[in-house]
Motif scaffolding. Structure first.
Motif, PDB file in Angstrom:
ATOM      1  N   GLY A   1       0.812  -1.212   0.000  1.00 40.21           N
ATOM      2  CA  GLY A   1       0.000   0.000   0.000  1.00 40.21           C
ATOM      3  C   GLY A   1       0.845   1.262   0.000  1.00 40.21           C
ATOM      4  O   GLY A   1       0.512   2.241  -0.669  1.00 40.21           O
ATOM      5  N   ILE A   2       1.950   1.233   0.730  1.00 35.69           N
ATOM      6  CA  ILE A   2       2.864   2.379   0.730  1.00 35.69           C
ATOM      7  C   ILE A   2       3.514   2.531  -0.636  1.00 35.69           C
ATOM      8  O   ILE A   2       3.654   3.654  -1.155  1.00 35.69           O
ATOM      9  N   ALA A   3       3.892   1.419  -1.253  1.00 35.90           N
ATOM     10  CA  ALA A   3       4.476   1.470  -2.601  1.00 35.90           C
ATOM     11  C   ALA A   3       3.492   2.080  -3.596  1.00 35.90           C
ATOM     12  O   ALA A   3       3.873   2.902  -4.446  1.00 35.90           O
ATOM     13  N   MET A   4       2.210   1.706  -3.496  1.00 37.31           N
ATOM     14  CA  MET A   4       1.208   2.272  -4.405  1.00 37.31           C
ATOM     15  C   MET A   4       1.020   3.761  -4.161  1.00 37.31           C
ATOM     16  O   MET A   4       0.834   4.538  -5.101  1.00 37.31           O
ATOM     17  N   ALA A   5       1.084   4.179  -2.890  1.00 40.73           N
ATOM     18  CA  ALA A   5       0.957   5.601  -2.588  1.00 40.73           C
ATOM     19  C   ALA A   5       2.117   6.408  -3.166  1.00 40.73           C
ATOM     20  O   ALA A   5       1.967   7.591  -3.475  1.00 40.73           O
ATOM     21  N   LEU A   6       3.279   5.765  -3.313  1.00 40.86           N
ATOM     22  CA  LEU A   6       4.466   6.443  -3.845  1.00 40.86           C
ATOM     23  C   LEU A   6       4.620   6.280  -5.356  1.00 40.86           C
ATOM     24  O   LEU A   6       5.553   6.822  -5.936  1.00 40.86           O
TER      25      LEU A   6
ATOM     26  N   VAL B   1       2.024  12.791   1.202  1.00 34.36           N
ATOM     27  CA  VAL B   1       1.459  11.465   1.470  1.00 34.36           C
ATOM     28  C   VAL B   1       0.574  11.575   2.703  1.00 34.36           C
ATOM     29  O   VAL B   1       0.993  12.102   3.735  1.00 34.36           O
ATOM     30  N   ILE B   2      -0.652  11.079   2.574  1.00 36.17           N
ATOM     31  CA  ILE B   2      -1.581  11.009   3.695  1.00 36.17           C
ATOM     32  C   ILE B   2      -1.640   9.563   4.151  1.00 36.17           C
ATOM     33  O   ILE B   2      -2.013   8.672   3.381  1.00 36.17           O
ATOM     34  N   ALA B   3      -1.254   9.317   5.379  1.00 39.43           N
ATOM     35  CA  ALA B   3      -1.264   7.957   5.947  1.00 39.43           C
ATOM     36  C   ALA B   3      -2.402   7.878   6.954  1.00 39.43           C
ATOM     37  O   ALA B   3      -2.329   8.463   8.039  1.00 39.43           O
TER      38      ALA B   3
ATOM     39  N   LEU C   1       9.928   2.671   8.167  1.00 40.28           N
ATOM     40  CA  LEU C   1       9.904   2.796   6.712  1.00 40.28           C
ATOM     41  C   LEU C   1       9.383   4.168   6.297  1.00 40.28           C
ATOM     42  O   LEU C   1       9.978   4.833   5.431  1.00 40.28           O
ATOM     43  N   LEU C   2       8.286   4.600   6.890  1.00 40.72           N
ATOM     44  CA  LEU C   2       7.738   5.917   6.548  1.00 40.72           C
ATOM     45  C   LEU C   2       8.723   7.026   6.866  1.00 40.72           C
ATOM     46  O   LEU C   2       8.885   7.973   6.083  1.00 40.72           O
ATOM     47  N   ARG C   3       9.395   6.917   8.002  1.00 36.26           N
ATOM     48  CA  ARG C   3      10.370   7.937   8.392  1.00 36.26           C
ATOM     49  C   ARG C   3      11.534   7.987   7.394  1.00 36.26           C
ATOM     50  O   ARG C   3      11.980   9.069   6.992  1.00 36.26           O
ATOM     51  N   ARG C   4      12.009   6.819   6.977  1.00 41.33           N
ATOM     52  CA  ARG C   4      13.136   6.766   6.030  1.00 41.33           C
ATOM     53  C   ARG C   4      12.729   7.327   4.670  1.00 41.33           C
ATOM     54  O   ARG C   4      13.463   8.141   4.068  1.00 41.33           O
TER      55      ARG C   4
ATOM     56  N   ILE D   1       9.116  14.258   1.616  1.00 40.92           N
ATOM     57  CA  ILE D   1       7.664  14.227   1.493  1.00 40.92           C
ATOM     58  C   ILE D   1       7.028  14.979   2.660  1.00 40.92           C
ATOM     59  O   ILE D   1       7.511  14.920   3.782  1.00 40.92           O
ATOM     60  N   ALA D   2       5.945  15.674   2.382  1.00 34.82           N
ATOM     61  CA  ALA D   2       5.096  16.211   3.449  1.00 34.82           C
ATOM     62  C   ALA D   2       4.149  15.099   3.864  1.00 34.82           C
ATOM     63  O   ALA D   2       3.351  14.619   3.052  1.00 34.82           O
ATOM     64  N   LEU D   3       4.237  14.678   5.116  1.00 39.23           N
ATOM     65  CA  LEU D   3       3.477  13.520   5.595  1.00 39.23           C
ATOM     66  C   LEU D   3       2.387  13.973   6.556  1.00 39.23           C
ATOM     67  O   LEU D   3       2.648  14.648   7.541  1.00 39.23           O
ATOM     68  N   MET D   4       1.160  13.573   6.252  1.00 37.12           N
ATOM     69  CA  MET D   4       0.025  13.801   7.138  1.00 37.12           C
ATOM     70  C   MET D   4      -0.351  12.457   7.739  1.00 37.12           C
ATOM     71  O   MET D   4      -0.821  11.563   7.041  1.00 37.12           O
TER      72      MET D   4
END
Length: 337
Positions: free
Chosen positions: A173-178, A185-187, A205-208, A215-218
């Protein structure tokens, strides 16, 4: 140095109309999401966290609709776009959805289609946002799976979701978001239904990935531990409103809103005495269709002042500035408290 604002939400209101009446799911939400930083959005179920995420991507199901507010992508830049003004089905919005803004869905067990292989789904996402051949898209899919730590990515492309564990599905799912190389990226609850070891791996993984790609992460969650580990700023939501916004260290060291304090008291502590009961917040989040008068939190608040809380709504938190939407934080009362 202050990072640029990647997304500015201003006075966002979302309503759902039904035969029973109008439900205000969001009631004037405002915040800034900065490039390269993580904004944590926290609150109980029913506070409007997921509706906020789906509104940004224009995925609110009917009869829900955005009734007010702006959602500015690249605010102040030459290419500024108000997502609230776009047709959800327009070519431009489809380019933003998955291209500029990626979404990691809440439930890894159901976020992927069981009818298609992992490779088919990622390749489709890649080709939707990039002008490339099937072979180039396949190579990109392999690279994405490798980036998110999936072993033997060439083989995994042929796997179906039901052949993977929950942790591997979340990585997919993270790969598809990227896949569209997004800036944002909204998690949405990315560690739901995962064991604690897998949760830690997903957060690492998200932090790396955020550090590598700026990325701006929400990050939407109800877990204050995740907020403490991941977020730079925190927006505390209650009944469709942001009731407190502050840097993460301030929220944990000196929360200003009674709801934020109550959430922190409910977090288990390793320093607590054996068999000590956990602190709870009395009552439940009211249905958005039957909001209490005055401050939305006053029926559950242990620090209620009196009639002012029952009759008046506190001023909203000013976007981009730390503060709380509470009468207790007014200058005179704050000193007295």
């Amino acid at each position: 140095m202050v990072e640029r604002v990647a997304l500015a939400i201003r006075d966002l209101a979302v309503q759902f109309e039904s035969e029973q009446g109008v439900v205000r799911a969001l009631d004037g939400v405002s915040f800034d999401l900065h490039a390269g930083r993580t904004l944590g959005i926290v609150g109980e179920s029913g506070c409007g966290k997921s509706v906020t995420a789906r509104s940004i991507l224009r995925l609110v199901d009917r009869p829900g609709r955005i009734t007010a507010g702006r959602m500015l992508l690249d605010p102040g830049a030459e290419g500024e776009v108000d997502l609230a003004a776009l047709d959800p089905e327009s070519r431009r919005m489809r380019g933003v959805r998955g291209g500029r803004i990626g979404l990691i869905f809440q439930e890894p067990m159901t976020a992927l289609s069981v009818h298609y292989t992992i490779g088919n789904q990622i390749i489709e996402a890649v080709r939707q946002h990039a002008d490339c051949s099937a072979a180039e898209a396949r190579n990109r899919a392999v690279d994405l799976l490798r980036d998110v730590g999936i072993p033997r990515p060439e083989t995994r492309l042929r796997a179906y979701p039901f052949e993977l564990s929950g942790g591997l599905r979340q990585r997919v799912g993270i790969a598809m978001a990227l896949a569209g190389d997004p800036d944002i990226v909204i998690a949405d609850e990315p560690t739901t239904a995962l064991d604690v070891t897998t949760q830690a791996q997903i957060l690492d993984l998200l932090r790396r990935l955020q550090a590598e790609k700026q990325i701006a992460l929400m990050l939407i969650t109800h877990d204050m531990g995740v907020i403490a580990e991941m977020a730079d700023e925190v927006a505390v939501m209650y009944l469709g409103r942001i009731v407190e916004f502050a840097p993460v260290a301030d929220v944990f060291s000196a929360p200003r809103h009674p709801y934020a304090r109550a959430l922190l008291r409910a977090v288990p502590s390793i320093l607590a005495a054996p068999r000590q009961r956990l602190s709870t917040i009395g009552g439940a989040v009211p249905h958005p269709g039957s909001r209490p008068s005055g401050c939305p939190f006053h029926p559950r608040c242990a620090e209620i002042i009196g009639d002012i809380c029952r009759q008046q709504i506190p001023a909203p938190v000013e976007p981009g500035r730390a503060g709380a939407s509470c009468f207790l934080t007014e200058p005179g009362r704050e000193r007295a408290a």
